[in-house]
Design an enzyme around this catalytic site. Sequence first.
Site, mmCIF file in Angstrom:
data_model
loop_
_atom_site.group_PDB
_atom_site.id
_atom_site.type_symbol
_atom_site.label_atom_id
_atom_site.label_comp_id
_atom_site.label_asym_id
_atom_site.label_seq_id
_atom_site.Cartn_x
_atom_site.Cartn_y
_atom_site.Cartn_z
ATOM 1 N N VAL A 28 1.076 0.108 -1.098
ATOM 2 C CA VAL A 28 1.055 1.109 -0.028
ATOM 3 C C VAL A 28 2.399 1.073 0.678
ATOM 4 C CG1 VAL A 28 -0.005 1.780 2.161
ATOM 5 C CG2 VAL A 28 -1.441 0.913 0.299
ATOM 6 N N GLY A 45 5.416 -1.957 4.021
ATOM 7 C CA GLY A 45 4.701 -1.793 2.759
ATOM 8 C C GLY A 45 3.856 -3.017 2.473
ATOM 9 N N LYS A 46 2.959 -2.906 1.539
ATOM 10 C CA LYS A 46 2.185 -4.078 1.118
ATOM 11 C C LYS A 46 1.575 -3.762 -0.239
ATOM 12 C CE LYS A 46 1.107 -8.144 2.890
ATOM 13 N NZ LYS A 46 1.899 -8.965 3.822
ATOM 14 N N GLY A 47 1.346 -4.806 -1.019
ATOM 15 C CA GLY A 47 0.744 -4.612 -2.327
ATOM 16 C C GLY A 47 -0.366 -5.604 -2.560
#
Length: 432
Positions: free
Chosen positions: A71, A116-118
């Site tokens: 994201v 962001g992050k995953g």
Amino acid sequence: MTDVRKTQGVAPLMTMNAYENALRQFDEAVRVMGLTENQVAMIREPRKIIELKLTVRMDDGSIQVFQAFRVQHSLMRGPAKGGVRFHQDVTRDEVKALAFWMTIKCAVVDIPFGGGKGGIVVDPSKLSLGELEALSRRYFAELGTDVGPEQDIPAPDVNTNPQIMAWFMDTYSMHQRRHAPGVVTGKPLELGGSEGRTQATAQGMVYTLEEAIRHLGMEQDGTTIAIQGFGNAGSNAALLLSEKGMKIVAISDVTGAYRNDTGIDVGTAVEWTKANGGRLIGFHESGAAEPMEDPMALLELDVDVLIPAALENQITARNANNVKAKIIAECANGPVTPEADEILNGKGVFIIPDILCNAGGVTVSYFEWVQNRAAYYWTEERVLEELDRIMRKSFQDVLAASLKYDVPMRVAAFVVAMERVTKTAELRGLYA
Ligand code: NAD
């Protein structure tokens, strides 16, 4: 090679929807700031949500499909920045929340990144090293040009580590046909990692805690401290704070809690974990502390400072009333629920919120990216000097907003961050 399956043991225990929590915090700051609907529209929703199905050939020849996310909440102030989590409980909403908090965190410390992050839905302890490498490489290959030193720069998070960052970096570099260390941070030193990254989160927390102690007119020497979690953040926090003359009276990890009112010898505790697979289990046998019957009682000890450095949602409406600490320094992300926040604010507990308190990690990640771009590497001394400056200034920025708007530090941190993001959005305007 280290067995990367034996990495961080933190389970994201989101008892509530984390994204709803993030939006509640955001909306409270919007109310305080009086933002317009148009301003909110520019910054509230994530810019991009990537959802992937990763096909991986397992050691037995079968193909398994793993769900994965990345994201990008905001690209307003710079490339998206944030870790990648490997965990069986990862959800789309959890990743959205964590990406949102990264936008805020990067803006609080005023580094030129968005958020962001995953995440990959997987229990990495069930994979062989080869399967873990295949999964990591597949994820990065599928992300393609959505990641990059100018687009989105991942980093380690729960159950990911420098080795996995090395695989990410190599996969991207192979596709790009160039050496591209700036695509991820948290890399091994040999591949362009930064000095000081290991203790960066704890060190950043220490700088903000020193500022809080000064602001509250407390004595630093002999300050009593309880720390929940004894991994990267918690153990380094204990070491650094005891070096400063503070007294660590209780520590815990997933295997149990230990206390010693005269002060725990932190060096002994660190040696104990090194000899016991990274865990405190049986630490009382060293004679340095007594075991606590109920590990959760650590959060309710009569100490000056409480440092949650383990999981989300540890201080809730159930135990917040029993917290006796004057300061809570949130090393962990989201350790206090919104309901507990209200109770603690009512009791006058001074909370250094996660988005400020643990931002030392992403700040040194920023230094790593800067060093990769310049291909010139700093000494640890320089890293710590720059970190010190940024963390103390950020604390003062948030404190000033807290006093100006008469709001708790968490709301103030959101306000500081959103003022910066909103200003950038206004200056950039809308393309087409
Ligand atoms: P880690 O895996 O190194 O350590 C986690 C520790 O928490 C371990 O000691 C584990 O045993 C303990 N733990 C797990 N369940 C527990 C329980 N029920 N009770 C008590 N202890 C328990 O992880 P870390 O990197 O130290 O991260 C800890 C927290 O700090 C996380 O919330 C993480 O998101 C946050 N954080 C870490 C960094 C970083 O740079 N490491 C940066 C920002 C935020």
